[in-house]
Design an enzyme around this catalytic site. Structure first.
Site, mmCIF file in Angstrom:
data_model
loop_
_atom_site.group_PDB
_atom_site.id
_atom_site.type_symbol
_atom_site.label_atom_id
_atom_site.label_comp_id
_atom_site.label_asym_id
_atom_site.label_seq_id
_atom_site.Cartn_x
_atom_site.Cartn_y
_atom_site.Cartn_z
ATOM 1 N N ASN A 97 -3.076 29.337 7.901
ATOM 2 C CA ASN A 97 -3.125 27.991 7.320
ATOM 3 C C ASN A 97 -3.149 26.879 8.371
ATOM 4 O O ASN A 97 -3.600 25.774 8.099
ATOM 5 C CB ASN A 97 -1.904 27.838 6.386
ATOM 6 C CG ASN A 97 -1.591 26.408 6.045
ATOM 7 O OD1 ASN A 97 -2.272 25.798 5.230
ATOM 8 N ND2 ASN A 97 -0.566 25.853 6.691
ATOM 9 N N SER A 181 -8.970 26.751 3.852
ATOM 10 C CA SER A 181 -10.204 26.045 4.188
ATOM 11 C C SER A 181 -10.035 24.584 3.746
ATOM 12 O O SER A 181 -8.952 24.011 3.883
ATOM 13 C CB SER A 181 -11.378 26.742 3.490
ATOM 14 O OG SER A 181 -12.573 26.088 3.770
ATOM 15 N N TYR A 196 -14.637 18.889 11.966
ATOM 16 C CA TYR A 196 -13.702 19.406 10.953
ATOM 17 C C TYR A 196 -14.469 20.031 9.793
ATOM 18 O O TYR A 196 -14.159 21.152 9.358
ATOM 19 C CB TYR A 196 -12.793 18.276 10.451
ATOM 20 C CG TYR A 196 -11.766 18.742 9.436
ATOM 21 C CD1 TYR A 196 -10.616 19.420 9.843
ATOM 22 C CD2 TYR A 196 -11.942 18.521 8.071
ATOM 23 C CE1 TYR A 196 -9.675 19.864 8.918
ATOM 24 C CE2 TYR A 196 -11.012 18.967 7.142
ATOM 25 C CZ TYR A 196 -9.880 19.625 7.569
ATOM 26 O OH TYR A 196 -8.952 20.067 6.641
ATOM 27 N N LYS A 200 -14.497 23.977 8.597
ATOM 28 C CA LYS A 200 -14.018 24.461 7.300
ATOM 29 C C LYS A 200 -15.116 25.237 6.559
ATOM 30 O O LYS A 200 -14.814 26.157 5.798
ATOM 31 C CB LYS A 200 -13.471 23.299 6.471
ATOM 32 C CG LYS A 200 -12.172 22.738 7.049
ATOM 33 C CD LYS A 200 -11.075 23.804 7.116
ATOM 34 C CE LYS A 200 -9.757 23.303 7.665
ATOM 35 N NZ LYS A 200 -8.707 24.321 7.675
ATOM 36 N N SER A 231 -0.043 14.851 3.694
ATOM 37 C CA SER A 231 0.512 15.626 4.823
ATOM 38 C C SER A 231 0.256 14.793 6.075
ATOM 39 O O SER A 231 -0.447 13.776 6.018
ATOM 40 C CB SER A 231 -0.195 16.982 4.948
ATOM 41 O OG SER A 231 -1.512 16.791 5.419
HETATM 42 N N1 NAP Z 1 -3.600 17.955 3.303
HETATM 43 C C1 NAP Z 1 -4.815 18.025 2.817
HETATM 44 O O1 NAP Z 1 -5.239 17.177 2.019
HETATM 45 C C2 NAP Z 1 -5.721 19.167 3.217
HETATM 46 C C3 NAP Z 1 -6.959 19.239 2.594
HETATM 47 C C4 NAP Z 1 -7.804 20.279 2.917
HETATM 48 C C5 NAP Z 1 -7.414 21.247 3.838
HETATM 49 N N2 NAP Z 1 -6.201 21.136 4.450
HETATM 50 C C6 NAP Z 1 -5.845 22.194 5.402
HETATM 51 O O2 NAP Z 1 -4.524 22.612 5.167
HETATM 52 C C7 NAP Z 1 -3.979 23.187 6.359
HETATM 53 C C8 NAP Z 1 -2.603 22.598 6.588
HETATM 54 O O3 NAP Z 1 -2.748 21.206 6.878
HETATM 55 P P1 NAP Z 1 -1.728 20.106 6.333
HETATM 56 O O4 NAP Z 1 -2.472 19.216 5.430
HETATM 57 O O5 NAP Z 1 -0.500 20.755 5.867
HETATM 58 O O6 NAP Z 1 -1.492 19.250 7.664
HETATM 59 P P2 NAP Z 1 -0.355 19.302 8.770
HETATM 60 O O7 NAP Z 1 0.943 18.941 8.177
HETATM 61 O O8 NAP Z 1 -0.892 18.513 9.905
HETATM 62 O O9 NAP Z 1 -0.284 20.850 9.138
HETATM 63 C C9 NAP Z 1 -1.068 21.469 10.112
HETATM 64 C C10 NAP Z 1 -0.235 22.592 10.692
HETATM 65 O O10 NAP Z 1 -1.036 23.362 11.578
HETATM 66 C C11 NAP Z 1 -0.244 23.727 12.666
HETATM 67 N N3 NAP Z 1 -1.080 23.938 13.846
HETATM 68 C C12 NAP Z 1 -1.990 23.100 14.395
HETATM 69 N N4 NAP Z 1 -2.493 23.617 15.524
HETATM 70 C C13 NAP Z 1 -1.892 24.813 15.703
HETATM 71 C C14 NAP Z 1 -1.958 25.817 16.694
HETATM 72 N N5 NAP Z 1 -2.761 25.691 17.767
HETATM 73 N N6 NAP Z 1 -1.168 26.915 16.556
HETATM 74 C C15 NAP Z 1 -0.342 27.052 15.499
HETATM 75 N N7 NAP Z 1 -0.235 26.143 14.527
HETATM 76 C C16 NAP Z 1 -0.986 25.032 14.629
HETATM 77 C C17 NAP Z 1 0.700 22.540 12.892
HETATM 78 O O11 NAP Z 1 1.892 22.967 13.513
HETATM 79 P P3 NAP Z 1 2.223 22.645 15.064
HETATM 80 O O12 NAP Z 1 1.676 21.295 15.364
HETATM 81 O O13 NAP Z 1 3.714 22.728 15.135
HETATM 82 O O14 NAP Z 1 1.564 23.743 15.831
HETATM 83 C C18 NAP Z 1 0.954 22.068 11.475
HETATM 84 O O15 NAP Z 1 2.158 22.611 10.947
HETATM 85 C C19 NAP Z 1 -4.992 22.877 7.465
HETATM 86 O O16 NAP Z 1 -5.771 24.028 7.715
HETATM 87 C C20 NAP Z 1 -5.841 21.773 6.859
HETATM 88 O O17 NAP Z 1 -7.139 21.729 7.415
HETATM 89 C C21 NAP Z 1 -5.348 20.117 4.160
#
Ligand code: NAP
Length: 303
Positions: A97, A181, A196, A200, A231
């Protein structure tokens, strides 16, 4: 008819899960949802230990276990795998994720809403270093791929624990990988960034490729394509729209942007995760779950 009771259909009792990006946002919701519903162990992986510990603090005591990991490093993934393998014999479900948005890579509009000239567009996009692009692919695509590879033995071990099939009785679900994704991989009108969105799309294809390859080993691979959930990554959208809080009230967003007119809630996401991880999610394979209030599939009504 007790097999049709929600408490049986959606039970995640005693499941063992690994979640990358478990220190914030959607990954934290995954961890909390599984822990509060009876999962045995939930390993949360990420680079920031304090964020992982905060997830553990917010969850059912003793269930969530932080493991530091950078998914862009094979050494770090191997060390995380070993740390998890020392604390569990198997992993029922792995969530790849973790992800990054990276710098926004899109042409800026002029104040009157017109697009830049082609030479302005070239200058703006070409001036960005290639690493700004490849760093995003590195975490979202390469990192997800190597995360899945790293945890294959523990997923196989979960399959080996399944009881022998009995005539007329449904065997518990096979091990599962779930990759996060985004709707950005499907539609061009989510104007985040070339890197990005391309990452995805690639992640979605990775789900299909891995599901095909790992079918021979009874490991299922599915994907989730969220729309807009509050987030750290999505905060800039809320700020742009002047929205305070999580935006879950109907009317927070215009219908042209999100047909349901709100962002996704913690409950929307937790319910999806519990279903996917439960026995009633056991028939999912190679599937992408859209959870986006209709952004991809609903088209504007034209009478
Ligand atoms: N929120 C939305 O609306 C949304 C929509 C579509 C997709 N997504 C997807 O959902 C997923 C989670 O995102 P989120 O929205 O929850 O945002 P977020 O809070 O920024 O979470 C992203 C997470 O990824 C981890 N991460 C980043 N780089 C990393 C690395 N090199 N190694 C290990 N962990 C890593 C971060 O932890 P650390 O910084 O501690 O490593 C963080 O906990 C992502 O794949 C994002 O693309 C989110």
């Amino acid at each position: 008819m007790s097999n049709l009771l929600a408490s049986n259909l959606f039970s995640v009792q005693d499941r063992v899960a690994v979640i990358t990006g478990g220190g914030s946002g959607l990954g934290r919701t995954m961890a909390r949802a599984l822990a509060v519903n009876g999962a045995a162990k939930v390993f949360v992986l990420g680079r920031r230990v304090n964020a992982l510990e905060e997830t553990a603090t917010q969850s059912t005591p003793g269930v969530v276990i932080p493991v530091q990991c950078d998914v862009t490093s094979k050494e770090s993934l191997e060390a995380a795998y070993k740390a998890v393998a020392e604390q569990t014999t198997h992993v029922d479900i792995l969530f790849a994720n973790g992800g990054v948005l990276g710098p926004l890579m899109r042409p800026s509009q002029k104040p009157d809403g017109t697009p830049p000239s082609l030479s302005e567009l070239r200058e703006e996009l070409f001036s960005k270093p290639m690493e700004a692009f490849t760093d995003v692919l590195n975490v979202n695509v390469t990192g997800s791929y190597y995360t899945v590879l790293a945890f294959l033995p523990l997923l196989e071990a979960a399959n080996k624990r399944r009881p022998a099939p009995q005539a007329g009785v449904l065997t518990p679900p096979t091990a599962q990988v779930v990759i996060t994704s985004s709707i950005a991989g499907f539609i061009r009108k989510v104007p985040f960034s070339f890197a990005y969105n391309a990452s995805k799309s690639a992640t979605t294809h990775l789900v299909k490729m891995l599901a095909t390859t790992l079918a021979d080993y009874d490991i299922r691979v599915n994907g989730i394509a969220p729309g807009l959930y509050q987030s750290d990554m999505a905060n800039h959208i809320f700020e742009d729209k002047g929205i305070e809080g999580s935006g879950v009230n109907e009317g927070s967003f215009p219908r042209e942007m999100i047909p349901i007119r709100r962002s996704g809630s913690e409950e929307d996401f937790a319910g999806l995760i519990v279903w996917m991880a439960s026995a009633s999610g056991g028939y999912l394979n190679g599937a992408i779950m859209l959870t986006d209030g209709g952004r991809v599939s609903v088209v504007p009504n034209t009478y």
